[in-house]
Design a protein around this motif. Structure first.
Motif, mmCIF file in Angstrom:
data_model
loop_
_atom_site.group_PDB
_atom_site.id
_atom_site.type_symbol
_atom_site.label_atom_id
_atom_site.label_comp_id
_atom_site.label_asym_id
_atom_site.label_seq_id
_atom_site.Cartn_x
_atom_site.Cartn_y
_atom_site.Cartn_z
ATOM 1 N N ARG A 179 0.828 -1.209 0.000
ATOM 2 C CA ARG A 179 0.000 0.000 0.000
ATOM 3 C C ARG A 179 0.861 1.257 0.000
ATOM 4 O O ARG A 179 0.538 2.251 -0.668
ATOM 5 C CB ARG A 179 -0.921 -0.009 1.228
ATOM 6 C CG ARG A 179 -1.840 1.220 1.321
ATOM 7 C CD ARG A 179 -2.739 1.317 0.120
ATOM 8 N NE ARG A 179 -3.576 2.508 0.148
ATOM 9 C CZ ARG A 179 -3.198 3.691 -0.324
ATOM 10 N NH1 ARG A 179 -1.991 3.832 -0.863
ATOM 11 N NH2 ARG A 179 -4.011 4.722 -0.290
ATOM 12 N N GLY A 180 1.976 1.218 0.730
ATOM 13 C CA GLY A 180 2.876 2.358 0.724
ATOM 14 C C GLY A 180 3.495 2.606 -0.640
ATOM 15 O O GLY A 180 3.688 3.749 -1.055
ATOM 16 N N TRP B 84 2.114 1.930 -3.540
ATOM 17 C CA TRP B 84 1.097 2.548 -4.388
ATOM 18 C C TRP B 84 0.901 4.025 -4.032
ATOM 19 O O TRP B 84 0.749 4.873 -4.915
ATOM 20 C CB TRP B 84 -0.221 1.791 -4.256
ATOM 21 C CG TRP B 84 -0.441 0.825 -5.378
ATOM 22 C CD1 TRP B 84 -0.197 -0.512 -5.361
ATOM 23 C CD2 TRP B 84 -0.936 1.141 -6.685
ATOM 24 N NE1 TRP B 84 -0.517 -1.058 -6.584
ATOM 25 C CE2 TRP B 84 -0.978 -0.071 -7.410
ATOM 26 C CE3 TRP B 84 -1.355 2.307 -7.303
ATOM 27 C CZ2 TRP B 84 -1.413 -0.139 -8.728
ATOM 28 C CZ3 TRP B 84 -1.787 2.246 -8.622
ATOM 29 C CH2 TRP B 84 -1.817 1.043 -9.314
ATOM 30 N N GLY B 85 0.904 4.328 -2.746
ATOM 31 C CA GLY B 85 0.782 5.726 -2.353
ATOM 32 C C GLY B 85 1.945 6.566 -2.860
ATOM 33 O O GLY B 85 1.755 7.706 -3.310
ATOM 34 N N ARG B 86 3.122 5.990 -2.809
ATOM 35 C CA ARG B 86 4.303 6.696 -3.316
ATOM 36 C C ARG B 86 4.205 6.898 -4.825
ATOM 37 O O ARG B 86 4.612 7.944 -5.342
ATOM 38 C CB ARG B 86 5.552 5.889 -2.960
ATOM 39 C CG ARG B 86 6.867 6.517 -3.365
ATOM 40 C CD ARG B 86 8.019 5.641 -2.893
ATOM 41 N NE ARG B 86 9.319 6.144 -3.339
ATOM 42 C CZ ARG B 86 10.479 5.527 -3.105
ATOM 43 N NH1 ARG B 86 10.480 4.393 -2.405
ATOM 44 N NH2 ARG B 86 11.610 6.044 -3.535
ATOM 45 N N LEU C 48 1.809 9.769 -5.495
ATOM 46 C CA LEU C 48 2.441 11.042 -5.150
ATOM 47 C C LEU C 48 3.484 11.441 -6.190
ATOM 48 O O LEU C 48 3.544 12.603 -6.614
ATOM 49 C CB LEU C 48 3.086 10.940 -3.770
ATOM 50 C CG LEU C 48 3.844 12.168 -3.272
ATOM 51 C CD1 LEU C 48 2.915 13.365 -3.168
ATOM 52 C CD2 LEU C 48 4.502 11.887 -1.924
ATOM 53 N N CYS D 233 8.733 1.876 -7.037
ATOM 54 C CA CYS D 233 7.447 1.312 -6.612
ATOM 55 C C CYS D 233 7.145 0.018 -7.348
ATOM 56 O O CYS D 233 6.648 -0.952 -6.754
ATOM 57 C CB CYS D 233 6.329 2.323 -6.843
ATOM 58 S SG CYS D 233 6.464 3.806 -5.831
ATOM 59 N N LEU E 118 -7.067 3.300 -6.632
ATOM 60 C CA LEU E 118 -5.750 3.937 -6.628
ATOM 61 C C LEU E 118 -5.338 4.369 -8.029
ATOM 62 O O LEU E 118 -4.804 5.472 -8.213
ATOM 63 C CB LEU E 118 -4.722 2.970 -6.048
ATOM 64 C CG LEU E 118 -4.851 2.693 -4.542
ATOM 65 C CD1 LEU E 118 -3.954 1.526 -4.139
ATOM 66 C CD2 LEU E 118 -4.500 3.927 -3.731
#
Length: 235
Positions: free
Chosen positions: A18-19, A21-23, A26, A136, A214
């Motif tokens: 999940r981190g 994907w968030g990165r 961003l 990522c 996402l």
């Protein structure tokens, strides 16, 4: 202890995925913001093409991790010649997208003194965002290709089954009445088997992550950066 270690390891994999994907979201938003600010005034067509490839990156990233076909999205997002090129690549399509973005940025940063040349400092910052996207992809590939060893999972399940089979004998020694014995055994079994099932399920995080949302969030943020520049008041 075995159950706790396995569940914590599985949860760490889910949080790391999940981190990543968030990165990626961003980094895509930041890269498109730089393109809208520094490239679009010089070469609007190229800036929009980079944005199209960023959108393709999100959906192709999702397709790679879930084994889904992303060709329809690529055909809709990219011009025909660009879509044909991307679908012919033998490498993973998210990495093909980042390679094409890198080439589009580099073409604007050639050393000759063109009017639309990109300053080297801006190119370096964009390269950092592209590297973040590739990182990522690498993180998720590692998670996908290195699951928790099945032997560990099987051993944990066997130990848990043995413990639960012997649990009533231990409770009988405490002198519990039959009703309390059944209730206690059922409750403990429900809790431990539930934790074991949760650990098994989150070992594979990609079916659980809301990657549709996402990827759509990435697309929305990229489009928003273009829209903000078009509506931004002039000095």
């Amino acid at each position: 202890l075995l159950l706790t270690v396995r569940t914590n390891s599985a949860l760490a994999r889910l949080n790391e995925a999940r981190g990543a994907w968030g990165r990626a979201v961003l980094a895509s938003r930041s890269l498109m913001s730089m393109c809208a600010t520094h490239i679009m005034p010089l070469n609007r067509e190229r800036a929009l093409l980079i944005g199209r490839y960023l959108v393709c990156f999100g959906w192709s990233f999702k397709g790679m991790l879930r084994g889904e076909d992303d060709r329809d999205v690529i055909k809709q997002a990219l011009p025909k010649n660009e879509a044909d090129w991307m679908m012919k690549q033998n490498t993973k399509r998210p990495l093909a997208a980042t390679a094409r973005i890198r080439k589009l940025v580099a073409d604007l940063s050639s050393p000759n003194k063109r009017s639309d040349a990109l300053p080297p400092t801006i190119q370096m910052q964009m390269e950092e965002r592209i590297y973040d996207l590739e990182t990522c992809v690498g993180i998720c590939e590692r998670i996908f290709g290195s699951p928790i060893p099945p032997t560990y999972t099987r051993h944990t399940s066997r130990v848990l089954s043995l413990f639960l089979a012997l649990l009533p004998l231990g409770l009988v020694g405490l002198g519990l009445p039959p009703a309390s014995l059944v209730a206690s055994t059922s409750l403990i079994t429900y809790v431990l088997v539930g934790i074991d099932e949760i650990g098994v399920e989150i070992e594979h995080p990609f079916p659980l992550l809301p990657m549709q949302q996402l990827a759509f969030a990435l697309q929305r943020d990229v489009c928003a950066q273009v829209g903000m520049l078009d509506t931004m008041p002039s000095d």
